[in-house]
Design a protein around this motif. Structure first.
Motif, PDB file in Angstrom:
ATOM      1  N   GLU A 107      17.082 -11.697  -0.219  1.00 43.57           N
ATOM      2  CA  GLU A 107      16.676 -11.215  -1.463  1.00 43.57           C
ATOM      3  C   GLU A 107      15.024 -11.554  -1.668  1.00 43.57           C
ATOM      4  O   GLU A 107      14.270 -10.949  -2.038  1.00 43.57           O
ATOM      5  N   VAL A 108      14.738 -12.733  -0.940  1.00 46.22           N
ATOM      6  CA  VAL A 108      13.323 -13.213  -1.171  1.00 46.22           C
ATOM      7  C   VAL A 108      12.434 -12.687   0.096  1.00 46.22           C
ATOM      8  O   VAL A 108      11.159 -13.187   0.367  1.00 46.22           O
ATOM      9  N   GLY A 109      12.977 -12.073   0.985  1.00 49.20           N
ATOM     10  CA  GLY A 109      12.418 -11.576   2.089  1.00 49.20           C
ATOM     11  C   GLY A 109      11.972 -12.733   3.042  1.00 49.20           C
ATOM     12  O   GLY A 109      11.069 -12.493   3.790  1.00 49.20           O
ATOM     13  N   ALA A 110      12.919 -13.738   3.466  1.00 52.62           N
ATOM     14  CA  ALA A 110      12.727 -14.643   4.386  1.00 52.62           C
ATOM     15  C   ALA A 110      13.726 -14.657   5.371  1.00 52.62           C
ATOM     16  O   ALA A 110      13.824 -15.728   5.967  1.00 52.62           O
ATOM     17  N   THR A 111      14.221 -13.628   5.887  1.00 57.85           N
ATOM     18  CA  THR A 111      15.590 -13.856   6.882  1.00 57.85           C
ATOM     19  C   THR A 111      14.699 -13.995   7.989  1.00 57.85           C
ATOM     20  O   THR A 111      15.410 -15.091   8.719  1.00 57.85           O
ATOM     21  N   GLY A 112      13.511 -13.498   8.259  1.00 56.05           N
ATOM     22  CA  GLY A 112      12.925 -13.692   9.639  1.00 56.05           C
ATOM     23  C   GLY A 112      12.858 -15.263   9.863  1.00 56.05           C
ATOM     24  O   GLY A 112      12.604 -15.785  11.081  1.00 56.05           O
ATOM     25  N   ILE A 113      12.874 -16.023   8.867  1.00 54.50           N
ATOM     26  CA  ILE A 113      12.362 -17.599   9.066  1.00 54.50           C
ATOM     27  C   ILE A 113      13.520 -18.602   8.845  1.00 54.50           C
ATOM     28  O   ILE A 113      13.415 -19.541   8.708  1.00 54.50           O
ATOM     29  N   GLU A 140      20.269 -19.131 -15.358  1.00 52.69           N
ATOM     30  CA  GLU A 140      20.336 -18.362 -16.619  1.00 52.69           C
ATOM     31  C   GLU A 140      19.161 -18.594 -16.928  1.00 52.69           C
ATOM     32  O   GLU A 140      18.608 -17.692 -17.957  1.00 52.69           O
ATOM     33  N   LEU A 141      18.445 -19.676 -16.434  1.00 54.23           N
ATOM     34  CA  LEU A 141      16.672 -19.903 -17.048  1.00 54.23           C
ATOM     35  C   LEU A 141      16.184 -20.302 -15.481  1.00 54.23           C
ATOM     36  O   LEU A 141      16.499 -21.174 -15.149  1.00 54.23           O
ATOM     37  N   LEU A 142      15.003 -19.521 -15.470  1.00 55.56           N
ATOM     38  CA  LEU A 142      14.258 -19.480 -14.290  1.00 55.56           C
ATOM     39  C   LEU A 142      12.902 -20.253 -14.706  1.00 55.56           C
ATOM     40  O   LEU A 142      12.022 -19.401 -15.367  1.00 55.56           O
ATOM     41  N   LEU A 143      12.679 -21.368 -14.156  1.00 56.77           N
ATOM     42  CA  LEU A 143      11.206 -21.974 -14.522  1.00 56.77           C
ATOM     43  C   LEU A 143      10.321 -21.937 -13.307  1.00 56.77           C
ATOM     44  O   LEU A 143      10.858 -22.340 -11.935  1.00 56.77           O
ATOM     45  N   CYS A 144       9.203 -21.134 -13.358  1.00 58.59           N
ATOM     46  CA  CYS A 144       8.296 -20.807 -12.190  1.00 58.59           C
ATOM     47  C   CYS A 144       7.116 -21.505 -12.335  1.00 58.59           C
ATOM     48  O   CYS A 144       6.320 -21.155 -13.531  1.00 58.59           O
ATOM     49  N   ASP A 145       6.650 -22.359 -11.709  1.00 58.81           N
ATOM     50  CA  ASP A 145       5.343 -23.083 -11.786  1.00 58.81           C
ATOM     51  C   ASP A 145       4.311 -22.615 -10.760  1.00 58.81           C
ATOM     52  O   ASP A 145       4.370 -22.942  -9.903  1.00 58.81           O
ATOM     53  N   GLU A 146       3.498 -21.424 -11.154  1.00 54.19           N
ATOM     54  CA  GLU A 146       2.682 -20.847 -10.346  1.00 54.19           C
ATOM     55  C   GLU A 146       3.321 -20.537  -8.793  1.00 54.19           C
ATOM     56  O   GLU A 146       2.914 -20.713  -8.126  1.00 54.19           O
ATOM     57  N   PRO A 147       4.191 -19.448  -9.021  1.00 49.55           N
ATOM     58  CA  PRO A 147       5.104 -19.162  -7.892  1.00 49.55           C
ATOM     59  C   PRO A 147       4.234 -18.353  -6.949  1.00 49.55           C
ATOM     60  O   PRO A 147       4.775 -17.988  -5.809  1.00 49.55           O
ATOM     61  N   LEU A 148       2.975 -17.745  -7.556  1.00 52.41           N
ATOM     62  CA  LEU A 148       2.393 -16.892  -6.635  1.00 52.41           C
ATOM     63  C   LEU A 148       1.297 -17.349  -5.492  1.00 52.41           C
ATOM     64  O   LEU A 148       0.822 -16.521  -4.824  1.00 52.41           O
ATOM     65  N   LEU A 149       1.353 -18.604  -6.019  1.00 53.01           N
ATOM     66  CA  LEU A 149       0.156 -19.395  -4.881  1.00 53.01           C
ATOM     67  C   LEU A 149       0.334 -19.131  -3.410  1.00 53.01           C
ATOM     68  O   LEU A 149       1.702 -19.291  -3.077  1.00 53.01           O
ATOM     69  N   SER A 150      -0.484 -18.942  -2.580  1.00 54.55           N
ATOM     70  CA  SER A 150      -0.143 -18.722  -1.323  1.00 54.55           C
ATOM     71  C   SER A 150       0.517 -17.589  -1.004  1.00 54.55           C
ATOM     72  O   SER A 150       0.517 -17.265   0.310  1.00 54.55           O
ATOM     73  N   LEU A 151       0.726 -16.669  -1.684  1.00 54.41           N
ATOM     74  CA  LEU A 151       1.512 -15.518  -1.435  1.00 54.41           C
ATOM     75  C   LEU A 151       0.405 -14.320  -1.317  1.00 54.41           C
ATOM     76  O   LEU A 151      -0.413 -13.985  -2.351  1.00 54.41           O
ATOM     77  N   MET A 153      -1.012 -10.245  -1.387  1.00 55.97           N
ATOM     78  CA  MET A 153      -0.642  -9.418  -2.691  1.00 55.97           C
ATOM     79  C   MET A 153       0.702  -8.528  -2.739  1.00 55.97           C
ATOM     80  O   MET A 153       1.312  -8.617  -3.825  1.00 55.97           O
ATOM     81  N   GLY A 154       0.908  -8.409  -1.525  1.00 56.31           N
ATOM     82  CA  GLY A 154       2.378  -7.499  -1.138  1.00 56.31           C
ATOM     83  C   GLY A 154       3.499  -8.459  -1.601  1.00 56.31           C
ATOM     84  O   GLY A 154       4.496  -7.956  -2.475  1.00 56.31           O
ATOM     85  N   VAL A 155       3.665  -9.654  -1.150  1.00 57.02           N
ATOM     86  CA  VAL A 155       4.546 -10.464  -1.551  1.00 57.02           C
ATOM     87  C   VAL A 155       4.385 -11.189  -3.147  1.00 57.02           C
ATOM     88  O   VAL A 155       5.718 -11.316  -3.706  1.00 57.02           O
ATOM     89  N   GLN A 156       3.371 -11.063  -3.575  1.00 57.47           N
ATOM     90  CA  GLN A 156       3.322 -11.333  -4.810  1.00 57.47           C
ATOM     91  C   GLN A 156       4.142 -10.234  -5.857  1.00 57.47           C
ATOM     92  O   GLN A 156       4.852 -10.613  -6.767  1.00 57.47           O
ATOM     93  N   HIS A 157       3.713  -9.135  -5.556  1.00 58.12           N
ATOM     94  CA  HIS A 157       4.284  -7.855  -6.141  1.00 58.12           C
ATOM     95  C   HIS A 157       5.864  -7.960  -5.953  1.00 58.12           C
ATOM     96  O   HIS A 157       6.582  -7.785  -7.021  1.00 58.12           O
ATOM     97  N   ARG A 158       6.373  -8.126  -4.622  1.00 57.27           N
ATOM     98  CA  ARG A 158       7.625  -8.237  -4.513  1.00 57.27           C
ATOM     99  C   ARG A 158       8.456  -9.351  -5.399  1.00 57.27           C
ATOM    100  O   ARG A 158       9.468  -9.181  -5.865  1.00 57.27           O
ATOM    101  N   THR A 159       7.762 -10.631  -5.189  1.00 57.29           N
ATOM    102  CA  THR A 159       8.233 -11.792  -6.022  1.00 57.29           C
ATOM    103  C   THR A 159       8.207 -11.411  -7.594  1.00 57.29           C
ATOM    104  O   THR A 159       9.456 -11.746  -8.276  1.00 57.29           O
ATOM    105  N   VAL A 160       7.313 -10.688  -8.103  1.00 51.29           N
ATOM    106  CA  VAL A 160       7.385 -10.469  -9.545  1.00 51.29           C
ATOM    107  C   VAL A 160       8.487  -9.448  -9.540  1.00 51.29           C
ATOM    108  O   VAL A 160       9.277  -9.437 -10.776  1.00 51.29           O
ATOM    109  N   ASP A 161       8.634  -8.510  -8.731  1.00 52.58           N
ATOM    110  CA  ASP A 161       9.703  -7.322  -8.945  1.00 52.58           C
ATOM    111  C   ASP A 161      11.064  -8.344  -9.091  1.00 52.58           C
ATOM    112  O   ASP A 161      11.891  -7.746  -9.674  1.00 52.58           O
TER     113      ASP A 161
END
Ligand SMILES: Nc1ncnc2c1ncn2[C@@H]1O[C@H](COP(=O)(O)OP(=O)(O)OP(=O)(O)O)[C@@H](O)[C@H]1O
Length: 233
Positions: A107-113, A140-151, A153-161
């Protein structure tokens, strides 16, 4: 409601915060360095105390912490960490559902690791493992603290999606701390802006205005729209 702040304050960061987050809502939390964005999330997880007021959480909660590297010596693979989260920690005889860890990593695109030691992964790859951990208990509640750091552009987009899909399909409420509104502009319902001279809560067009931000910063701030992006100057 999944989360309610009533007359909440953490001195000297914020005060008189009244906020209710509903299932499926996407709330972005913005503000300058040191404004108290992470502190706000920590009052929800219970690791920081409010100075006044109350916070009430009525939801299974997942947390993507601000970028923190795993120790290079940690003798665990990505799949082991996600497995521990899916099994709710290290309680005896608790096992993750068969296939759950693979599903989460996919789901998060981390199968390869999956089989790499977490401490040897890059910052961005470690961040994907944190995402899978946060999703492991079907929050039911997801708290995200700057989850896009180090990602990138493509992975940022996929994370937001991914996060947007979860809140639409599963009704997960999202509180998303970010330095820039732009990566989440297309999905955000409301914005909480914390700043030196107070806070403001509303939809994007109410909050991201020159007049509103100038008042919050106590100095002239311009909000400009360039190619569908908002730039704060
Ligand atoms: N446990 C703590 N006890 C006391 N003060 C703290 C604690 N954690 C953070 N602070 C202070 O509270 C202030 C706000 O920190 P916080 O991490 O919430 O800001 P932030 O808005 O998330 O900033 P950034 O954008 O830089 O991540 C900072 O001055 C910080 O030093």
């Amino acid at each position: 409601m999944v989360l309610t702040f009533t007359d909440a304050a953490v001195d000297p960061l914020f005060s008189d915060l009244n906020l209710t987050v509903e299932p499926g809502e996407f709330l972005a939390v913005l503000g300058p360095n040191g404004a108290g964005k992470s502190t706000l999330l920590h009052t929800v997880t219970g690791t920081r105390r409010l100075t006044r007021g109350t916070v009430s959480v009525n939801a299974r909660t997942g947390f993507i912490p601000q970028q923190r590297m795993f120790s290079p010596d940690l003798p665990l693979r990505a799949r082991d960490l996600v497995n521990l989260s899916a099994a709710h920690g290290v309680l005896r005889r608790r096992r993750a559902r068969r296939g759950a860890v693979e599903e989460l990593l996919r789901e998060v695109g981390a199968t390869g690791i999956a089989d790499r030691r977490v401490g040897n992964l890059s910052g961005g790859q470690q961040q994907l493992v944190r995402q899978a951990q946060a999703l492991a208990n079907d929050p039911e509640l997801l708290l995200c603290d700057e989850p896009l750091l180090s990602l990138d552009m493509g992975v940022q987009h996929r994370t937001v999606d991914l996060i947007d899909r979860r809140r639409r399909e599963a009704g997960t409420a999202v509180v998303f701390v970010t330095h820039s509104i732009n990566p989440v502009l297309r999905v955000v319902d409301r914005v909480l802006y914390l700043a030196p001279y107070g806070h403001v809560l509303g939809n994007v067009s109410e909050v991201m205005r020159s007049e509103t931000l100038s008042e919050l910063y106590g100095t002239r701030v311009e909000v400009a729209e360039v190619n569908d992006r908002l730039i704060v100057i």
